[in-house]
Scaffold this active site. Sequence first.
Site, short mmCIF file in Angstrom:
data_model
loop_
_atom_site.label_atom_id
_atom_site.label_comp_id
_atom_site.label_asym_id
_atom_site.label_seq_id
_atom_site.Cartn_x
_atom_site.Cartn_y
_atom_site.Cartn_z
N GLU A 93 -36.05 -84.59 -42.36
CA GLU A 93 -36.61 -83.53 -42.83
C GLU A 93 -36.55 -83.12 -44.27
O GLU A 93 -35.49 -83.24 -44.68
CB GLU A 93 -35.86 -82.41 -42.09
CG GLU A 93 -36.00 -80.75 -41.95
CD GLU A 93 -35.61 -79.62 -41.22
OE1 GLU A 93 -34.97 -79.87 -39.65
OE2 GLU A 93 -35.38 -78.45 -41.49
N GLU A 112 -38.36 -73.36 -47.93
CA GLU A 112 -37.48 -71.64 -47.39
C GLU A 112 -37.13 -70.59 -47.44
O GLU A 112 -36.48 -70.88 -48.84
CB GLU A 112 -36.30 -72.39 -46.24
CG GLU A 112 -36.77 -73.62 -45.30
CD GLU A 112 -35.29 -74.00 -44.10
OE1 GLU A 112 -35.52 -73.76 -43.35
OE2 GLU A 112 -34.58 -74.30 -44.93
#
Length: 294
Positions: free
Chosen positions: A180, A185
């Site tokens: 990932e 974020e």
Amino acid sequence: MSRILILLILFLVMGCNLQTSLSDSSSSSSTSSIVSSSSSSSSSSGLPSTNGGTFNPGTGYNLVWNDEFNGSGIDLNNWSYDTGASGWGNNEWQNYTDNGSGGANAYITNGMLVIKAIKIGGLQAGGFTSARLKTQGKKFWKYGVIAARIALPQGGKGIWPAFWMLGTNISTVGWPACGEIDIMEWLGDQAYTVYGTLHWEENGHASYGLNRTISAYQSFHIYHAEWTSSYIKIGVDGTYYYTMDITTAGTTEFHNPFFIILNLAVGGNWPGYPTAATPFPQYMYVDWVRVYQK
Ligand SMILES: [Ca+2]
């Protein structure tokens, strides 16, 4: 995507081997910028400016795919929807919809993709709808510069937008063995901090993350990663703040094709949960997503 505890455990287990495999460039004070868009202001419509910005992916990189979100609707040749209220492995509260015919949770306006989180019920699981768009099965890449121009939501506790990637082999090897790459974020109660993180499998779930302070989070910034056979760098507005070596035996997952995800989560283990003070609806704006390769 719980990380602090995992990171601590990882450091304890791996000791200096890991430390030497990571290059933390977060202390760099360089502000040399290859973009000129970070100070864009809101337009008269109240939407963030969509002047496109200027982004130079670096020497030798050519554009191989992009979605400028300038059409009349979301291009389903590029995107499909993850749907459901499973909690998504993080005890998230939103129900991701397929966006229906009315486009309540994702739509195009003024040359931007808008992902809209809506409060439809109480402060609990299922009390919100939102959208999670992915290029899985449609567009995927191994190595390159992956960039998006994003304006973040109004924020508040429990708001968690992301621009990230997963390995296409997730359906066979699972997570985190698929790898990932979290290019951006953001936690709505830490409005001026953006996070870049990698997750992978190495004696269990391993992760490494750093963050960067930004200004004027509701205006557009360019979030980007450079991914080569040797390293993954993560940056914002042309300045890389994160580098990780991916030549080690434990990071083989970063040598497979990955697909892109854009989503706006509500609540979860990492961001915590919205309160009565968290405003809704929340809007994440994406001016474009581009992939460059050599
Ligand atoms: Ca656009």
